[in-house]
Scaffold this motif. Structure first.
Motif, mmCIF file in Angstrom:
data_model
loop_
_atom_site.group_PDB
_atom_site.id
_atom_site.type_symbol
_atom_site.label_atom_id
_atom_site.label_comp_id
_atom_site.label_asym_id
_atom_site.label_seq_id
_atom_site.Cartn_x
_atom_site.Cartn_y
_atom_site.Cartn_z
ATOM 1 N N MET A 1 0.826 -1.213 0.000
ATOM 2 C CA MET A 1 0.000 0.000 0.000
ATOM 3 C C MET A 1 0.861 1.264 0.000
ATOM 4 S SD MET A 1 -3.118 -0.839 -0.339
ATOM 5 C CE MET A 1 -2.429 -2.071 -1.471
ATOM 6 N N ALA A 2 2.041 1.179 0.617
ATOM 7 C CA ALA A 2 2.953 2.325 0.584
ATOM 8 C C ALA A 2 3.445 2.551 -0.838
ATOM 9 C CB ALA A 2 4.132 2.076 1.519
ATOM 10 N N LEU A 3 3.700 1.473 -1.581
ATOM 11 C CA LEU A 3 4.102 1.593 -2.979
ATOM 12 C C LEU A 3 2.982 2.214 -3.813
ATOM 13 C CD1 LEU A 3 5.879 -1.860 -3.457
ATOM 14 C CD2 LEU A 3 6.974 0.398 -3.580
ATOM 15 N N LYS A 4 1.759 1.762 -3.558
ATOM 16 C CA LYS A 4 0.617 2.296 -4.308
ATOM 17 C C LYS A 4 0.438 3.781 -4.027
ATOM 18 C CE LYS A 4 -4.293 1.469 -5.200
ATOM 19 N NZ LYS A 4 -5.480 0.608 -4.886
ATOM 20 N N ARG A 5 0.568 4.151 -2.767
ATOM 21 C CA ARG A 5 0.409 5.550 -2.382
ATOM 22 C C ARG A 5 1.528 6.419 -2.953
ATOM 23 N NH1 ARG A 5 -0.517 6.386 3.881
ATOM 24 N NH2 ARG A 5 1.737 6.036 3.946
ATOM 25 N N ALA A 6 2.689 5.758 -3.198
ATOM 26 C CA ALA A 6 3.825 6.502 -3.751
ATOM 27 C C ALA A 6 3.752 6.628 -5.274
ATOM 28 C CB ALA A 6 5.122 5.810 -3.357
ATOM 29 N N GLY A 7 2.725 6.041 -5.896
ATOM 30 C CA GLY A 7 2.549 6.200 -7.337
ATOM 31 C C GLY A 7 2.807 4.956 -8.162
ATOM 32 N N VAL A 8 3.094 3.822 -7.505
ATOM 33 C CA VAL A 8 3.343 2.580 -8.241
ATOM 34 C C VAL A 8 2.013 1.953 -8.654
ATOM 35 C CG1 VAL A 8 4.305 0.253 -8.101
ATOM 36 C CG2 VAL A 8 5.502 2.181 -7.012
ATOM 37 N N ASP A 9 1.920 1.547 -9.915
ATOM 38 C CA ASP A 9 0.710 0.905 -10.424
ATOM 39 C C ASP A 9 0.760 -0.582 -10.088
ATOM 40 O OD1 ASP A 9 -1.470 -0.060 -11.755
ATOM 41 O OD2 ASP A 9 -0.883 0.647 -13.753
ATOM 42 N N LEU A 10 0.028 -0.985 -9.044
ATOM 43 C CA LEU A 10 0.053 -2.380 -8.613
ATOM 44 C C LEU A 10 -0.542 -3.314 -9.658
ATOM 45 C CD1 LEU A 10 -0.873 -2.181 -4.805
ATOM 46 C CD2 LEU A 10 1.380 -2.236 -5.889
ATOM 47 N N GLU A 11 -1.463 -2.812 -10.469
ATOM 48 C CA GLU A 11 -2.064 -3.657 -11.504
ATOM 49 C C GLU A 11 -1.055 -4.011 -12.588
ATOM 50 O OE1 GLU A 11 -5.712 -2.280 -13.079
ATOM 51 O OE2 GLU A 11 -6.733 -2.178 -11.133
ATOM 52 N N THR A 12 0.000 -3.250 -12.683
ATOM 53 C CA THR A 12 1.079 -3.563 -13.624
ATOM 54 C C THR A 12 2.193 -4.339 -12.930
ATOM 55 O OG1 THR A 12 0.635 -1.576 -14.911
ATOM 56 C CG2 THR A 12 2.796 -2.583 -15.178
ATOM 57 N N MET A 13 2.463 -3.959 -11.696
ATOM 58 C CA MET A 13 3.569 -4.562 -10.964
ATOM 59 C C MET A 13 3.270 -5.986 -10.501
ATOM 60 S SD MET A 13 5.289 -3.266 -7.392
ATOM 61 C CE MET A 13 6.633 -4.161 -6.622
ATOM 62 N N LEU A 14 2.094 -6.202 -9.902
ATOM 63 C CA LEU A 14 1.794 -7.498 -9.301
ATOM 64 C C LEU A 14 1.780 -8.657 -10.303
ATOM 65 C CD1 LEU A 14 -0.826 -6.664 -6.513
ATOM 66 C CD2 LEU A 14 1.516 -7.509 -6.245
ATOM 67 N N PRO A 15 1.234 -8.478 -11.509
ATOM 68 C CA PRO A 15 1.324 -9.596 -12.462
ATOM 69 C C PRO A 15 2.765 -9.981 -12.778
ATOM 70 C CG PRO A 15 -0.364 -8.048 -13.157
ATOM 71 C CD PRO A 15 0.373 -7.396 -12.020
ATOM 72 N N ARG A 16 3.653 -8.987 -12.852
ATOM 73 C CA ARG A 16 5.056 -9.292 -13.124
ATOM 74 C C ARG A 16 5.685 -10.019 -11.945
ATOM 75 N NH1 ARG A 16 5.445 -3.848 -15.535
ATOM 76 N NH2 ARG A 16 6.462 -3.149 -13.622
ATOM 77 N N VAL A 17 5.372 -9.578 -10.743
ATOM 78 C CA VAL A 17 5.875 -10.268 -9.554
ATOM 79 C C VAL A 17 5.286 -11.675 -9.480
ATOM 80 C CG1 VAL A 17 6.015 -10.228 -7.035
ATOM 81 C CG2 VAL A 17 6.167 -8.091 -8.321
ATOM 82 N N GLY A 18 4.029 -11.784 -9.902
ATOM 83 C CA GLY A 18 3.384 -13.094 -9.926
ATOM 84 C C GLY A 18 4.116 -14.057 -10.836
ATOM 85 N N GLU A 19 4.587 -13.577 -11.982
ATOM 86 C CA GLU A 19 5.344 -14.418 -12.899
ATOM 87 C C GLU A 19 6.637 -14.920 -12.244
ATOM 88 O OE1 GLU A 19 6.044 -12.394 -16.551
ATOM 89 O OE2 GLU A 19 3.928 -12.167 -17.026
ATOM 90 N N ILE A 20 7.258 -14.044 -11.470
ATOM 91 C CA ILE A 20 8.488 -14.425 -10.768
ATOM 92 C C ILE A 20 8.201 -15.540 -9.765
ATOM 93 C CG2 ILE A 20 10.274 -13.649 -9.157
ATOM 94 C CD1 ILE A 20 10.009 -10.855 -10.436
ATOM 95 N N THR A 21 7.141 -15.367 -8.990
ATOM 96 C CA THR A 21 6.819 -16.366 -7.967
ATOM 97 C C THR A 21 6.422 -17.706 -8.586
ATOM 98 O OG1 THR A 21 4.512 -15.601 -7.851
ATOM 99 C CG2 THR A 21 6.091 -14.603 -6.321
ATOM 100 N N VAL A 22 5.682 -17.660 -9.699
ATOM 101 C CA VAL A 22 5.287 -18.901 -10.370
ATOM 102 C C VAL A 22 6.518 -19.628 -10.905
ATOM 103 C CG1 VAL A 22 4.120 -19.827 -12.405
ATOM 104 C CG2 VAL A 22 2.952 -18.184 -10.939
ATOM 105 N N THR A 23 7.449 -18.867 -11.465
ATOM 106 C CA THR A 23 8.680 -19.476 -11.985
ATOM 107 C C THR A 23 9.450 -20.154 -10.861
ATOM 108 O OG1 THR A 23 8.866 -17.839 -13.755
ATOM 109 C CG2 THR A 23 10.869 -19.020 -13.133
ATOM 110 N N VAL A 24 9.554 -19.471 -9.720
ATOM 111 C CA VAL A 24 10.264 -20.048 -8.566
ATOM 112 C C VAL A 24 9.553 -21.308 -8.089
ATOM 113 C CG1 VAL A 24 10.872 -19.680 -6.152
ATOM 114 C CG2 VAL A 24 11.269 -17.872 -7.829
#
Length: 379
Positions: free
Chosen positions: A91-114
């Protein structure tokens, strides 16, 4: 006490859980890096924000995580003790201007790969472990009902794991196997007697027809069943992973002839070719070098197309048996009597055959010679 099937299921569940937990660790790492970058940027600007309320952040972040991450990973995250802190970072990232709808899918790909890498590694370790001990069974126990029963048991992976543990602790596992085999034979005979099926086992048609070059020097059970591929491989102590590896070696040895290689692998007598390859590996012989001659001498292509698989079985066996450098073409005429006398197919096991005299000409290896008749009559 849990059944073998239940233990196998538990082992699979544990491996899957470990893979998911590892992917959660990767998520935490990525979040820690992202949070560190946020703090650094805000600190430089002199505007570092305090983290949002943990309870409110957890409620908001859970919806984002469930939306963009796989269910097993998102569930593990939300149930983790550190979820409130992770939610605050998000939530701090979101409040700072990070688009979680763009970021989380990419992080999700990392976790799935792991997750998938950990699961694949666990599967590979288990596969290699069972393959190693299937090889030990092949080298230690004679072909027969005990060896087949071990490999066909639902508890086999657990047995292989136990063997590996004992071996790591300095125990002579092969000695245990040899002793257990004697006990197993006793159990098999006792149960057969109770079931009124204690007759002397007859030689199967597959075992009889396999006498000769295909089985010379190999330990073949009397009840060999080539009609059931899975069972035949178990009877010959060929682990599924070994069988796949041997099939891959054949395909690699015949570049440009993948279709023909598949005909060899799908041939009825393929398990015997695989057994020959396994036997050569145990002796340190270069299997791949022998197989490479199949692409150099293609005499197996000559003849009816419908019999290519059969000719390839013969050519592969010829290539595996002859020294590297020798031609793969038709060899000298086979002395059937000699081949039968040296083949342990459905005959005395490796242990029992040591020191035994060769069978008389014309007598199959599995026919034990009886005492000489006292009269001139034959039995």
């Amino acid at each position: 006490m849990p059944t073998p099937e239940e233990r196998a299921g538990e082992a699979y569940a544990e491996a899957a859980a470990e893979a998911v937990q590892t992917s959660v660790m990767a998520f935490r790492l990525v979040m820690a890096i992202a949070d560190a970058v946020r703090r650094q940027q805000q600190k430089k600007a002199g505007k570092e924000d305090e983290l949002p309320d943990a309870e409110k952040a957890a409620a908001e972040a859970s919806e984002e995580v469930k939306k963009f991450l796989p269910e097993d990973i998102s569930t593990a995250l939300l149930e983790g003790a550190d979820w409130p802190q992770l939610a605050q970072q998000l939530m701090a990232l979101k409040r700072a201007g990070v688009d979680l709808e763009t970021m989380l899918p990419r992080v999700g790909e990392i976790t799935v790969t792991v997750r998938d890498q950990v699961a694949a590694n666990a599967e590979r370790v288990a596969r290699e472990g069972t393959e190693e001990w299937a090889k030990a069974l092949r080298e230690t126990l004679p072909a027969g009902p005990v060896r087949e029963a071990i490999l066909s048991s639902p508890a086999w992976p657990e047995m292989a794991k136990t063997m590996a543990t004992l071996n790591e602790r300095g125990v002579d596992v092969r000695a245990i196997l040899a002793s257990a085999h004697e006990e197993g034979v006793g159990v098999d005979q006792a149960v057969a007697k109770v079931l009124s099926a204690a007759e002397v086992p007859t030689t199967s048609r597959d075992a009889t027809l396999s006498y000769g070059p295909l089985t010379t020097g190999l330990d073949i059970p009397k009840d060999l069943d080539l009609g059931d591929r899975e069972r035949a491989l178990r009877q010959l102590s060929i682990a599924p992973s070994e069988n796949q590896r041997f099939a891959r070696m054949v395909r690699e040895a015949m570049p440009g002839a993948e279709r023909e290689a598949d005909l060899l692998v799908s041939a009825r007598q393929w398990p015997l070719v695989a057994a020959r390859m396994a036997d050569m590996e145990s002796k340190g012989q270069p299997v791949a070098e022998h197989l490479a001659r199949l692409s150099k001498d293609t005499s197996w292509q000559e003849g009816p197309q419908s019999q290519v698989g059969r000719r390839l079985v013969q050519a592969a066996n010829d290539a595996l048996r002859k020294p590297v450098g020798a031609s793969v073409g038709p060899g000298p005429k086979v002395n059937t009597a000699a081949a039968r006398s040296t083949s342990p197919s459905v005959g005395p096991t490796k242990a029992a055959a040591k020191g035994a005299a060769p069978a008389e000409p014309g007598v199959a290896a599995h026919r034990e010679a009886g005492p000489a008749p006292k009269s001139g009559k034959t039995r």
